[in-house]
Design a protein around this motif. Sequence first.
Motif, short mmCIF file in Angstrom:
data_model
loop_
_atom_site.label_atom_id
_atom_site.label_comp_id
_atom_site.label_asym_id
_atom_site.label_seq_id
_atom_site.Cartn_x
_atom_site.Cartn_y
_atom_site.Cartn_z
N GLY A 96 59.60 16.60 22.09
CA GLY A 96 59.35 15.17 21.47
C GLY A 96 60.89 14.87 21.28
O GLY A 96 61.27 13.58 21.46
N LEU A 100 55.44 11.04 19.50
CA LEU A 100 55.09 11.71 18.36
C LEU A 100 54.59 13.22 18.75
O LEU A 100 54.04 13.28 19.69
CB LEU A 100 53.95 11.16 17.57
CG LEU A 100 54.25 9.65 17.02
CD1 LEU A 100 53.25 9.19 16.22
CD2 LEU A 100 55.55 9.57 16.34
N ARG A 147 56.04 16.55 10.43
CA ARG A 147 55.60 15.23 9.86
C ARG A 147 56.81 14.41 9.65
O ARG A 147 56.85 13.19 10.03
CB ARG A 147 54.87 15.56 8.56
CG ARG A 147 53.36 15.82 8.87
CD ARG A 147 52.49 16.04 7.55
NE ARG A 147 52.85 17.35 6.92
CZ ARG A 147 52.44 18.58 7.41
NH1 ARG A 147 51.63 18.43 8.25
NH2 ARG A 147 52.87 19.73 6.70
N ASN A 192 58.06 13.10 12.89
CA ASN A 192 57.13 11.87 13.33
C ASN A 192 57.42 10.39 12.64
O ASN A 192 57.59 9.36 13.14
CB ASN A 192 55.70 12.13 13.34
CG ASN A 192 55.20 13.10 14.29
OD1 ASN A 192 55.85 13.33 15.31
ND2 ASN A 192 54.26 13.64 14.10
#
Length: 480
Positions: free
Chosen positions: A199, A211, A225, A228
Motif C-alpha cells: 500500500g 487502502l 487503520r 488508511n
Amino acid sequence: MKLTGRFFLTHGALGVFTLAVSFVLMLGGSLVMLRREASRAQMQALETLGMSAREAALQREDVALLNFMRHSASEPGVLYAAYRNPRSGVVLTAPQSFEGEASATGAPVVPGPATRPRTLRNGTEAVEWIQPVQVEGLRNGWISLVYSKTALARGLRDQLARWTGLAVAAGAVALLLGWGAACAIARHLVTPLKLIRDGTHLVRSGRLGSLVAVDRDDEIGDLARDFNAMVLQLKELDEMKRDFVAGVTHDLGTPLHAIRSASNYLQAGDAGPLTDKQAEYLLMISNSTQHLISFINNLLTVSRIEAARLEPYFEPVDVMAHASELVALYQAQARERGVDLKLVRKVPYVSLVADVTMFRQISMNLVSNALKFTPSGSVEVVLGEEDGDFLLEVRDTGVGIPPEYQELVFDKFYRVKQGKEFPFQQGSGLGLSIVKGLVEAHGGRVTVESGAGKGSVFRVRLPKQPKPTQWYGGRKEGEA
Ligand code: ADP
C-alpha cells in the motif's frame, strides 16, 4: 535480513539452546537414576539369592541352592555367585571356575547386605555384594554376587546410549515443530505488514486510493487503520491542492497571455518605433512571460494527468519527421555547448499511432534534459523497435543520475541536487513527471539507466497501436 528469516534464526537458536540445556540436565539426571536402578536390581538379586540360601540351609538342599546360584550367575554383568559357610566348611561357587576366588575372600562382618570393591586374582576389577545367611537366629555362612565393573559400566553406557538416541529424536521433532510454529507466526505477522508495504508503494507512486484490507485487533491492525486514515487525509489534501493549482494556473494564464500579446504588438512596432533600450527591456519581458507560460502549461498538464483527464488523441505519427525536426531545433543549442547531437535510426521505418502533441512533448522534455545535463560529449536520439513496440531512446554522456535517485526523478518537482562543479540551470522538476504521465496515458513505460558520471539512457516504450484500454494517465477508470 527479512523478518521471516530473523524469526527462523532466532527461533531455531532459542530452540537449539533450550534443547541443549534440557539435554545436559536430563543426561545428568538419568545417569544418577540408571545407577540407582542398577544398584537396586543388584541388591534385589542378592536378596533373592539369600532367601534361596536360607531355604536350602533349612531343608539341607545344597543342590537346589547351587542351581539357583547358577541361574543368578547367568544374569548380565555377574562374574560368579558364591555361598560359604566357615562353620560347616561348605563352599559353593557358580561357575565353579571361580571357586578359588570365593575361598580366598574373608568372612564379612556386616549385619546386612553390603558392597565392597574387589580385584580378582586375574586382575579383573569387580564389585562384590555380600549378605550373611541367618537361619533360626544364627548366622549360617554368607552369600555373595560378584559383578564385573567393566560389564556394569558397559551396561550403563548402553542404556544411556539408548536414552540419548530417543532424546535426540524427540529433540529433532520438537525443533521441527518449533520451526513450523515459527513459520506460522512469521506468516501471521508478515502477511499484513507486506500488504501495508505494498500500500505504501502504491501511495508513493501516486495512487492515493490504495487502502489496505487488514482486519485485526492487534497493533498491526492499529497500524493498518492509521495507514488508511493517513491515505484518506493525503487524498483529501491532494484533491484540495490539485483544485488550488488548477484554479491559480488558470487565473495566472489569462493575464500572462495578455502580457505576451501586448509585448508582441509592441515588438512588432504597432505602437510606434522603439528605442534600443525599450526593445531590450521588451525582449526581457517577452522571454520571462514565455518562461512563465511554459511553467503554467506544465502545471496544467500535471493537474490533468493527476486528475486522469488526459485522453490522447490517437493518429498516425510521422516519427522520423518529428525526430529530425526536434534534432534540428536543438542543434544550435548543442553546438553552442560543444555537444554532438544526432539522430540514430535502428530500423529504416518505424510506425506509431499516438497523440502527436504528447509525443512531441515527451521527446522534447527528454532531449532538452539530456542537453541541459551534458556539459560535453554527445546526445543521441535513437528510434527503433523492441518486441513489437515502438522505442525511443535518448542517450547522453552527461553527469548521470545516482541509482538512489533514479525512481524519484519521475516525481513531480523532484530535482537531483547537483554538485557545485555542475552549475546547471535547474528547471521546475516537472519535465520527467509529465513524460511519465504522457507515456502511461499511451499504455507505455519510461525507464532510466544511469549512474553518477556515467551518462543516462531514458527509454520510452509505446505500443505501436493503441489498445482498447481503460487506463488513463496510469490509473484505472474510477480510481482516484
Ligand atoms: P527539470 O525541470 O529539473 O529538468 P525534470 O523532471 O525534467 O525536471 O528532471 C528531474 C531531475 O532529474 C532533474 O532536476 C535532474 O536532476 C535529473 N535529470 C533529468 N534528466 C537528466 C539527464 N539526462 N541527466 C542527468 N540528470 C537528469
